[in-house]
Design an enzyme around this catalytic site. Structure first.
Site, PDB file in Angstrom:
ATOM      1  N   ASN A  13      44.920   5.390 -63.893  1.00  0.00           N
ATOM      2  CA  ASN A  13      46.031   5.859 -63.031  1.00  0.00           C
ATOM      3  C   ASN A  13      47.271   5.726 -63.912  1.00  0.00           C
ATOM      4  O   ASN A  13      47.556   4.612 -64.391  1.00  0.00           O
ATOM      5  CB  ASN A  13      46.111   4.918 -61.836  1.00  0.00           C
ATOM      6  CG  ASN A  13      46.700   5.487 -60.573  1.00  0.00           C
ATOM      7  OD1 ASN A  13      46.905   4.705 -59.647  1.00  0.00           O
ATOM      8  ND2 ASN A  13      46.942   6.766 -60.479  1.00  0.00           N
ATOM      9  N   CYS A  74      52.340   1.281 -54.759  1.00  0.00           N
ATOM     10  CA  CYS A  74      51.391   1.746 -55.764  1.00  0.00           C
ATOM     11  C   CYS A  74      50.807   0.512 -56.457  1.00  0.00           C
ATOM     12  O   CYS A  74      51.521  -0.175 -57.195  1.00  0.00           O
ATOM     13  CB  CYS A  74      52.107   2.643 -56.767  1.00  0.00           C
ATOM     14  SG  CYS A  74      51.043   3.223 -58.093  1.00  0.00           S
ATOM     15  N   ASN A  76      48.191   0.129 -58.725  1.00  0.00           N
ATOM     16  CA  ASN A  76      48.030   0.234 -60.183  1.00  0.00           C
ATOM     17  C   ASN A  76      49.395   0.336 -60.855  1.00  0.00           C
ATOM     18  O   ASN A  76      49.621  -0.262 -61.917  1.00  0.00           O
ATOM     19  CB  ASN A  76      47.199   1.472 -60.539  1.00  0.00           C
ATOM     20  CG  ASN A  76      45.725   1.285 -60.217  1.00  0.00           C
ATOM     21  OD1 ASN A  76      45.217   0.169 -60.229  1.00  0.00           O
ATOM     22  ND2 ASN A  76      45.061   2.372 -59.896  1.00  0.00           N
ATOM     23  N   ASN A 170      45.789   8.976 -48.265  1.00  0.00           N
ATOM     24  CA  ASN A 170      44.876   8.952 -49.404  1.00  0.00           C
ATOM     25  C   ASN A 170      43.464   8.897 -48.851  1.00  0.00           C
ATOM     26  O   ASN A 170      43.241   8.299 -47.780  1.00  0.00           O
ATOM     27  CB  ASN A 170      45.169   7.725 -50.274  1.00  0.00           C
ATOM     28  CG  ASN A 170      46.604   7.722 -50.744  1.00  0.00           C
ATOM     29  OD1 ASN A 170      46.974   8.461 -51.646  1.00  0.00           O
ATOM     30  ND2 ASN A 170      47.441   6.901 -50.109  1.00  0.00           N
ATOM     31  N   GLU A 188      44.230  11.500 -53.949  1.00  0.00           N
ATOM     32  CA  GLU A 188      45.484  10.790 -53.752  1.00  0.00           C
ATOM     33  C   GLU A 188      46.614  11.674 -53.191  1.00  0.00           C
ATOM     34  O   GLU A 188      46.935  12.725 -53.777  1.00  0.00           O
ATOM     35  CB  GLU A 188      45.953  10.172 -55.073  1.00  0.00           C
ATOM     36  CG  GLU A 188      46.661   8.852 -54.845  1.00  0.00           C
ATOM     37  CD  GLU A 188      47.089   8.177 -56.118  1.00  0.00           C
ATOM     38  OE1 GLU A 188      48.315   8.033 -56.264  1.00  0.00           O
ATOM     39  OE2 GLU A 188      46.227   7.785 -56.929  1.00  0.00           O
ATOM     40  N   CYS A 198      42.875   4.356 -57.884  1.00  0.00           N
ATOM     41  CA  CYS A 198      44.035   4.168 -57.010  1.00  0.00           C
ATOM     42  C   CYS A 198      43.991   2.718 -56.525  1.00  0.00           C
ATOM     43  O   CYS A 198      43.062   2.323 -55.832  1.00  0.00           O
ATOM     44  CB  CYS A 198      43.953   5.132 -55.833  1.00  0.00           C
ATOM     45  SG  CYS A 198      45.268   4.911 -54.625  1.00  0.00           S
ATOM     46  N   THR A 200      45.837   0.708 -54.428  1.00  0.00           N
ATOM     47  CA  THR A 200      45.839   0.403 -52.997  1.00  0.00           C
ATOM     48  C   THR A 200      44.575   0.942 -52.346  1.00  0.00           C
ATOM     49  O   THR A 200      44.080   0.380 -51.361  1.00  0.00           O
ATOM     50  CB  THR A 200      47.083   1.001 -52.313  1.00  0.00           C
ATOM     51  OG1 THR A 200      47.209   2.387 -52.681  1.00  0.00           O
ATOM     52  CG2 THR A 200      48.344   0.241 -52.688  1.00  0.00           C
TER      53      THR A 200
HETATM   54  N1  LIG Z   1      47.994   5.341 -57.100  1.00  0.00           N
HETATM   55  C1  LIG Z   1      48.665   4.411 -56.235  1.00  0.00           C
HETATM   56  C2  LIG Z   1      48.961   4.938 -54.839  1.00  0.00           C
HETATM   57  C3  LIG Z   1      50.312   5.562 -54.862  1.00  0.00           C
HETATM   58  C4  LIG Z   1      50.757   6.009 -53.520  1.00  0.00           C
HETATM   59  C5  LIG Z   1      49.882   7.113 -52.963  1.00  0.00           C
HETATM   60  N2  LIG Z   1      49.856   8.261 -53.866  1.00  0.00           N
HETATM   61  C6  LIG Z   1      50.484   7.512 -51.646  1.00  0.00           C
HETATM   62  O1  LIG Z   1      51.340   8.387 -51.621  1.00  0.00           O
HETATM   63  O2  LIG Z   1      50.102   6.884 -50.642  1.00  0.00           O
HETATM   64  C7  LIG Z   1      47.984   3.070 -56.211  1.00  0.00           C
HETATM   65  O3  LIG Z   1      47.503   2.671 -57.290  1.00  0.00           O
HETATM   66  O4  LIG Z   1      48.004   2.399 -55.157  1.00  0.00           O
END
Ligand SMILES: N[C@@H](CCC[C@H](N)C(=O)O)C(=O)O
Length: 261
Positions: A13, A74, A76, A170, A188, A198, A200
């Site tokens: 990521n 986020c 990562n 997501n 995502e 990802c 989260t």
């Molecule tokens: N890649 C991220 C998540 C970032 C937020 C996601 N794109 C959203 O808009 O909910 C991670 O590593 O958590």
């Protein structure tokens, strides 16, 4: 005019990272962020992160998705920001920082970043699937064919359905590997494509796996590398949640900023 940046990745990521402690970055310029994240016209990344000073924390991270819009938490990216803060000398090996979903603690332990995630109060069961928020919203579905799955097609079908089309979510697909190991692939929101991992999302899938019998810590394999999630569970509530994995500097440079159109 040129912008100095650092490119980091956490299990694939990837993020454009900017030391914005002087607050010179045009934080409202969504078109610029989208341009910088563009993999042909810009640097290329899943997101962009500003590292900023904050009077009450070691630093603040401001996260933008590749679509240019300010994003939610986020995982990562936060791990990459901790590594970035250490590189800049903002921290040594522990950090207390502010992100979109509030305060986080983190530590640097050799090549791994241990990131404390916020508590999860409950998990929604919807049919055979799950929905929860680990700082960002995540829909979780168990599958048996994860390597062959068309994640883009199946992920978009959920992300743009009647329930989620307005604010998005997501979408994560999970396959059991062994008694305490899962494989996760994620479509995502805000990237509007599959990412190599990802954070989260990995966290959400590990917590859901525990509702299906897995014990902490859960090892999570992704296309971009391996992570581990540890937690304490009480019913469908979780706390002491840690997302653990590598975060690496790929390169740094400067990029010409487009003329204002
Ligand atoms: N890649 C991220 C998540 C970032 C937020 C996601 N794109 C959203 O808009 O909910 C991670 O590593 O958590």
């Amino acid at each position: 005019m040129a912008l100095s940046f650092y490119k980091y990745q956490g299990t694939g990521n990837d993020f454009v990272m900017v030391d914005n402690r002087k607050l010179l970055f045009p934080a409202e310029d969504e078109a610029l962020v989208k341009h910088l994240c563009d993999r042909r016209m810009g640097v290329g990344a899943d997101g962009l992160i500003l590292l900023q000073d904050h009077p009450d924390y070691d630093f603040q991270m401001v996260y933008y998705n590749a679509d240019g819009r300010v994003g939610s938490m986020c995982g990562n990216g936060a791990r990459c920001t901790v590594r970035f803060a250490k590189q800049l000398g903002v921290i040594e090996d522990v950090a207390c920082f502010l992100a979109a979903d509030g305060e986080h603690q983190a530590s640097v332990e050799r090549d791994l970043i241990h990131l404390k995630m916020n508590d999860v109060a409950s998990v929604e069961k919807t049919g055979n699937d799950y929905y929860l928020n680990t700082g960002s919203p995540h829909y979780v579905r168990f599958v048996d064919n994860i390597q062959e799955l068309d994640v883009y097609k199946e992920g978009r079908a959920v992300r743009y359905n009647d329930r989620f089309k307005e604010v998005g979510t997501n979408v994560n697909f999970v396959q059991r590997i062994s008694e305490n190991e899962i494989f996760v692939r994620t479509y995502e929101r805000g990237v509007e494509d599959e990412t190599l991992s990802c954070g989260t999302g990995v966290t959400a899938c590990a917590l859901v796996a525990s509702l299906e019998g897995f014990k902490s810590p859960v090892k999570v394999n992704t296309l971009g590398g391996d992570l581990e999630v540890s937690f304490t569970r009480s019913g469908d509530s979780f706390d002491h949640i840690y997302l653990i994995g590598p975060a690496k500097l790929v390169f740094n440079g400067s990029v010409a900023l487009p003329e204002k159109v």
